[in-house]
Scaffold this motif. Sequence first.
Motif, PDB file in Angstrom:
ATOM      1  N   VAL A 154      -7.559 -40.372 -11.784  1.00  0.00           N
ATOM      2  CA  VAL A 154      -8.355 -39.094 -11.995  1.00  0.00           C
ATOM      3  C   VAL A 154      -8.046 -38.442 -13.250  1.00  0.00           C
ATOM      4  CG1 VAL A 154      -8.790 -36.858 -11.015  1.00  0.00           C
ATOM      5  CG2 VAL A 154      -8.312 -38.970  -9.676  1.00  0.00           C
ATOM      6  N   ALA A 155      -8.979 -38.228 -14.145  1.00  0.00           N
ATOM      7  CA  ALA A 155      -8.896 -37.561 -15.231  1.00  0.00           C
ATOM      8  C   ALA A 155      -9.518 -36.124 -15.386  1.00  0.00           C
ATOM      9  CB  ALA A 155      -9.633 -38.285 -16.437  1.00  0.00           C
ATOM     10  N   GLY A 156     -10.498 -35.786 -14.302  1.00  0.00           N
ATOM     11  CA  GLY A 156     -11.113 -34.427 -14.287  1.00  0.00           C
ATOM     12  C   GLY A 156     -11.771 -34.291 -13.057  1.00  0.00           C
ATOM     13  N   VAL A 157     -12.645 -33.494 -12.935  1.00  0.00           N
ATOM     14  CA  VAL A 157     -13.408 -33.143 -11.962  1.00  0.00           C
ATOM     15  C   VAL A 157     -14.902 -32.712 -12.539  1.00  0.00           C
ATOM     16  CG1 VAL A 157     -13.859 -31.506  -9.851  1.00  0.00           C
ATOM     17  CG2 VAL A 157     -11.570 -32.205 -10.508  1.00  0.00           C
ATOM     18  N   LEU A 158     -15.816 -33.421 -11.872  1.00  0.00           N
ATOM     19  CA  LEU A 158     -17.325 -32.931 -12.275  1.00  0.00           C
ATOM     20  C   LEU A 158     -17.708 -32.037 -11.109  1.00  0.00           C
ATOM     21  CD1 LEU A 158     -19.946 -33.427 -13.452  1.00  0.00           C
ATOM     22  CD2 LEU A 158     -20.066 -35.353 -11.798  1.00  0.00           C
ATOM     23  N   SER A 159     -18.035 -31.093 -11.516  1.00  0.00           N
ATOM     24  CA  SER A 159     -18.659 -29.860 -10.694  1.00  0.00           C
ATOM     25  C   SER A 159     -20.344 -29.908 -10.812  1.00  0.00           C
ATOM     26  CB  SER A 159     -18.018 -28.611 -10.892  1.00  0.00           C
ATOM     27  OG  SER A 159     -18.338 -27.734 -10.012  1.00  0.00           O
ATOM     28  N   VAL A 160     -21.046 -29.871  -9.813  1.00  0.00           N
ATOM     29  CA  VAL A 160     -22.371 -29.746  -9.803  1.00  0.00           C
ATOM     30  C   VAL A 160     -22.656 -28.499  -8.831  1.00  0.00           C
ATOM     31  CG1 VAL A 160     -24.780 -30.909  -9.277  1.00  0.00           C
ATOM     32  CG2 VAL A 160     -22.743 -32.224 -10.350  1.00  0.00           C
ATOM     33  N   VAL A 161     -23.577 -27.670  -9.202  1.00  0.00           N
ATOM     34  CA  VAL A 161     -24.011 -26.430  -8.630  1.00  0.00           C
ATOM     35  C   VAL A 161     -25.214 -26.111  -8.670  1.00  0.00           C
ATOM     36  CG1 VAL A 161     -21.603 -25.246  -8.731  1.00  0.00           C
ATOM     37  CG2 VAL A 161     -23.290 -24.689 -10.528  1.00  0.00           C
ATOM     38  N   ALA A 162     -25.982 -25.709  -7.552  1.00  0.00           N
ATOM     39  CA  ALA A 162     -27.282 -25.426  -7.605  1.00  0.00           C
ATOM     40  C   ALA A 162     -27.439 -24.029  -6.776  1.00  0.00           C
ATOM     41  CB  ALA A 162     -27.970 -26.516  -7.133  1.00  0.00           C
ATOM     42  N   GLU A 163     -28.103 -23.205  -7.391  1.00  0.00           N
ATOM     43  CA  GLU A 163     -28.322 -21.982  -6.602  1.00  0.00           C
ATOM     44  C   GLU A 163     -29.688 -22.095  -5.642  1.00  0.00           C
ATOM     45  OE1 GLU A 163     -29.285 -17.093  -7.648  1.00  0.00           O
ATOM     46  OE2 GLU A 163     -29.207 -18.707  -9.331  1.00  0.00           O
ATOM     47  N   THR A 164     -29.140 -21.373  -4.255  1.00  0.00           N
ATOM     48  CA  THR A 164     -30.203 -21.685  -3.521  1.00  0.00           C
ATOM     49  C   THR A 164     -31.311 -21.024  -3.626  1.00  0.00           C
ATOM     50  OG1 THR A 164     -29.349 -19.578  -2.422  1.00  0.00           O
ATOM     51  CG2 THR A 164     -28.159 -21.614  -1.698  1.00  0.00           C
ATOM     52  N   SER A 165     -32.360 -21.373  -2.921  1.00  0.00           N
ATOM     53  CA  SER A 165     -33.761 -20.961  -3.208  1.00  0.00           C
ATOM     54  C   SER A 165     -33.946 -19.718  -3.246  1.00  0.00           C
ATOM     55  CB  SER A 165     -34.843 -21.378  -2.168  1.00  0.00           C
ATOM     56  OG  SER A 165     -34.459 -20.932  -0.796  1.00  0.00           O
ATOM     57  N   PRO A 166     -34.755 -18.978  -4.200  1.00  0.00           N
ATOM     58  CA  PRO A 166     -35.050 -17.736  -4.125  1.00  0.00           C
ATOM     59  C   PRO A 166     -35.277 -16.754  -3.041  1.00  0.00           C
ATOM     60  CG  PRO A 166     -36.303 -18.546  -6.203  1.00  0.00           C
ATOM     61  CD  PRO A 166     -35.877 -19.826  -4.809  1.00  0.00           C
ATOM     62  N   ALA A 167     -36.141 -17.521  -1.965  1.00  0.00           N
ATOM     63  CA  ALA A 167     -36.472 -16.882  -0.853  1.00  0.00           C
ATOM     64  C   ALA A 167     -35.177 -16.744  -0.041  1.00  0.00           C
ATOM     65  CB  ALA A 167     -37.398 -17.706  -0.115  1.00  0.00           C
ATOM     66  N   THR A 168     -34.197 -17.831   0.211  1.00  0.00           N
ATOM     67  CA  THR A 168     -33.098 -17.532   0.916  1.00  0.00           C
ATOM     68  C   THR A 168     -32.236 -16.571   0.384  1.00  0.00           C
ATOM     69  OG1 THR A 168     -33.273 -19.981   1.360  1.00  0.00           O
ATOM     70  CG2 THR A 168     -30.934 -18.794   1.527  1.00  0.00           C
ATOM     71  N   ARG A 169     -32.225 -16.218  -1.085  1.00  0.00           N
ATOM     72  CA  ARG A 169     -31.409 -15.260  -1.815  1.00  0.00           C
ATOM     73  C   ARG A 169     -32.110 -13.981  -1.688  1.00  0.00           C
ATOM     74  NH1 ARG A 169     -31.926 -16.899  -6.173  1.00  0.00           N
ATOM     75  NH2 ARG A 169     -33.449 -15.401  -7.238  1.00  0.00           N
ATOM     76  N   GLN A 170     -33.308 -13.992  -1.205  1.00  0.00           N
ATOM     77  CA  GLN A 170     -34.007 -12.451  -1.145  1.00  0.00           C
ATOM     78  C   GLN A 170     -33.773 -12.203   0.480  1.00  0.00           C
ATOM     79  OE1 GLN A 170     -37.635 -14.006  -2.048  1.00  0.00           O
ATOM     80  NE2 GLN A 170     -37.675 -13.619  -4.210  1.00  0.00           N
ATOM     81  N   LEU A 171     -33.678 -13.132   1.304  1.00  0.00           N
ATOM     82  CA  LEU A 171     -33.408 -12.797   2.867  1.00  0.00           C
ATOM     83  C   LEU A 171     -32.153 -12.005   2.865  1.00  0.00           C
ATOM     84  CD1 LEU A 171     -34.983 -15.715   4.636  1.00  0.00           C
ATOM     85  CD2 LEU A 171     -35.821 -13.577   4.969  1.00  0.00           C
ATOM     86  N   GLN A 172     -31.028 -12.443   2.151  1.00  0.00           N
ATOM     87  CA  GLN A 172     -29.966 -12.167   2.206  1.00  0.00           C
ATOM     88  C   GLN A 172     -29.703 -10.484   1.353  1.00  0.00           C
ATOM     89  OE1 GLN A 172     -27.724 -15.100   0.077  1.00  0.00           O
ATOM     90  NE2 GLN A 172     -27.445 -16.339   1.925  1.00  0.00           N
ATOM     91  N   GLY A 173     -30.822 -10.139   0.771  1.00  0.00           N
ATOM     92  CA  GLY A 173     -30.690  -8.894   0.115  1.00  0.00           C
ATOM     93  C   GLY A 173     -31.325  -7.705   1.137  1.00  0.00           C
ATOM     94  N   LEU A 174     -32.144  -8.642   1.929  1.00  0.00           N
ATOM     95  CA  LEU A 174     -32.957  -7.648   2.846  1.00  0.00           C
ATOM     96  C   LEU A 174     -31.959  -6.409   3.715  1.00  0.00           C
ATOM     97  CD1 LEU A 174     -36.031  -7.809   3.394  1.00  0.00           C
ATOM     98  CD2 LEU A 174     -35.574  -8.718   5.586  1.00  0.00           C
ATOM     99  N   GLY A 175     -30.890  -6.892   4.106  1.00  0.00           N
ATOM    100  CA  GLY A 175     -29.911  -5.718   4.286  1.00  0.00           C
ATOM    101  C   GLY A 175     -29.685  -4.767   3.756  1.00  0.00           C
ATOM    102  N   ASP A 176     -29.327  -4.856   2.147  1.00  0.00           N
ATOM    103  CA  ASP A 176     -29.441  -3.689   1.265  1.00  0.00           C
ATOM    104  C   ASP A 176     -30.723  -3.002   1.223  1.00  0.00           C
ATOM    105  OD1 ASP A 176     -26.783  -4.719   0.765  1.00  0.00           O
ATOM    106  OD2 ASP A 176     -27.568  -5.930  -0.881  1.00  0.00           O
ATOM    107  N   PHE A 177     -31.584  -3.776   1.392  1.00  0.00           N
ATOM    108  CA  PHE A 177     -32.898  -2.849   1.221  1.00  0.00           C
ATOM    109  C   PHE A 177     -32.991  -2.031   2.431  1.00  0.00           C
ATOM    110  CE2 PHE A 177     -38.037  -3.332   1.790  1.00  0.00           C
ATOM    111  CZ  PHE A 177     -38.067  -2.228   0.972  1.00  0.00           C
TER     112      PHE A 177
END
Length: 708
Positions: A154-177
């Motif tokens: 093992v020489a290192g770690v490969l990290s792959v990230v992907a932000e979730t869909s905008p709609a999912t992120r928007q639903l999570q902000g509905l509480g703040d709204f």
Amino acid sequence: MPGTVGRVPTPAGPVPGASAPDDATVVSRQWGETTLGPYESWDPAVRTAVDVVLASPAPMALHLGDQLRLLYNEAYAEMVGDRHPRALGRPAAEVFAEVWQHPGVGDVVEHTYRTGEPFLEKEIPLPLHRAGGGLEQVVYTRACSPVRDSLGRVAGVLSVVAETSPATRQLQGLGDFAAALSGTLTLDDVARVALRYAITSFDADRVSFAVDDGGSGGGWRMVRRVRGELVDEADERLPPLWRRGPADWPAPAVVSARNGQASFSDDGQPLREIAVDRHDQKVRALAAVPLRASVVRGALTVGYRSPHVWSAPERALLAASAELVGQATERARRFETQHGTAQLLQRSMLPENLPGLPRLRIAARYDPGVDGNAAGGDFYDAFVLPTGELGVVLGDVAGHDVQAAARMGQVRAALRALALNDPRPDQVLAGLDRLVSSLGAESGTHELFVTVAFGVIDVDREELTLASAGHPAPLIRRCSPAGDPDASYVDVPSGAPLGVGYRPGTRTVAFAPGDTLLLFSDGVVERRRHGLSHGLARLAESVAMAPSGDPRSLCAVASAAVPGATEDDVAVLAVEYALRPSRSARMEVPAEPTAPSRVRHWMTAQLTEWQVAESVIGAAVLCTSELTTNALLHAGTAARVEVDLSPERLLVSVADSGSRGTVTRARTETLSSRGRGLGLIEELSDAWGTDPTVRGSTVWFEMLLPPA
């Protein structure tokens, strides 16, 4: 054994102008100065992994060596933000120092590096440090995989990230709204919050909010925001710019509100029939969703300048958002109806105009408490007595309901009648005490009592005679011969409130040119968790430090002297004994587009005739023009400009005559962003404020004049 390939070194310095890592950027690093050695000598398997990362369009990063030094691609650089390119080659724990120790962040990468076990987690919130400061919770799907060298270590770690869909992120902000909407009171507040949320959450180019007018005419009003429109603190304090339309308005928002059906346009010209400018004309995709409210009809729209396919999550989020806006809109409509009725009742019982005298300048201010639905019992008055003296009064009738406001009207009228017959303050309050006792016996209650401070100002004798019935002692601001102001309370016998055993008593004090009298209600100085003495001390200190003794300025200073919200009404009355008579002029401003230009010409000519300094004229004319424009935009009625010039200061006020019972204050055919009027006045003037009046509001500013 992990980490045997070497260490990715810290780069010697950032590459000027670098925007994203690429092959050339990585190779040009001075890797030879590190334990890893030159890039050409790296293990072939590690170099292959580097090539894969740099060529990938997905956000990917390599954490190499025991220190997990970062090497990443262009997509990942966007996540790093302004830390790129300095982050290249540095340990991940240093680059993400604020969040690396959070559970689920650094420990996951370290575990994969130590054990070689891959890791995958869907939709996890990761706290990221955004540009501008602060941590933001963003939801990602993240995978961590071990990177092995040619020998399988093992020489290192490969990290792959992907932000979730905008709609999912928007639903999570509905509480703040929902939380933001819960704090709104008026329809203007709802519009501001809804538009701000819609344009940021949906990353839209244009959003709008439409609602029925609430009257019998069946008309509509609509307000919008467009991407890139500057909205600063001054704008947030102004009512939104509503556009009005008829009952059969073909606007998509109105059509959706009328038929209760949502509409979605993926590509076309949905705003062609109602477009007022290029912002409307460029919209190609538009969603219009009704509010789903039981009483109020309205709709929310979201638009884009490019074709857009409305996904199922987006439609669900729009429906949920519109439902929240509908609930807030109905609450606001009920509040405005109750608030407008109560406040109009109370203000109609207060004097609409205060007397204007050559040497006495008078101003008053009234602000409702936190619960603006209830009519309070605070009142003030100023009137000329048959002897030529000035009578001033400020009082408070117990209670915060319509009955308290009605009794306030009775007490104020009776006090003036008694004073016109016999102006001695103690005798006026003694007669008023009998009236309050009679009203209490008539209503069968022992809870009717009134606090009052009443005074008579004799200009010729330079005296002030005061009497008080359980009311806070008045404050006098004086200027010493050296010019240093001081504020002290009048030692007047307070006694009991009217209706509970008032005993007459008066106090006569000097009231010389340059002095200012300040009468105030207890709402000015009383705050929770603070004693009355604290509020009184803060008020005296603020009044003494005021830039001048101008009564309008002191009313604003007194209202804001004690920090914190109050549930009581705030009433202030100030009278200044001017050193020399002031000069004044006024202009009635018609509600037409040329009015601000006419005001500028009139102001320039008037101040030039009075020989005001040119620097003051320029600033005053500019501020007055801005205030006139705002008055015409947000009241939709004619305005009145008043100018008062004394040797010490220039005072300008602009009053509109729009009804306080309605929130629809703009009658304009454009919805574009307006100027920075209030911010400009704040910069150019020495003091400024807004005063609600019986019908409408007054915005004023004061400029101190340079020594002659």
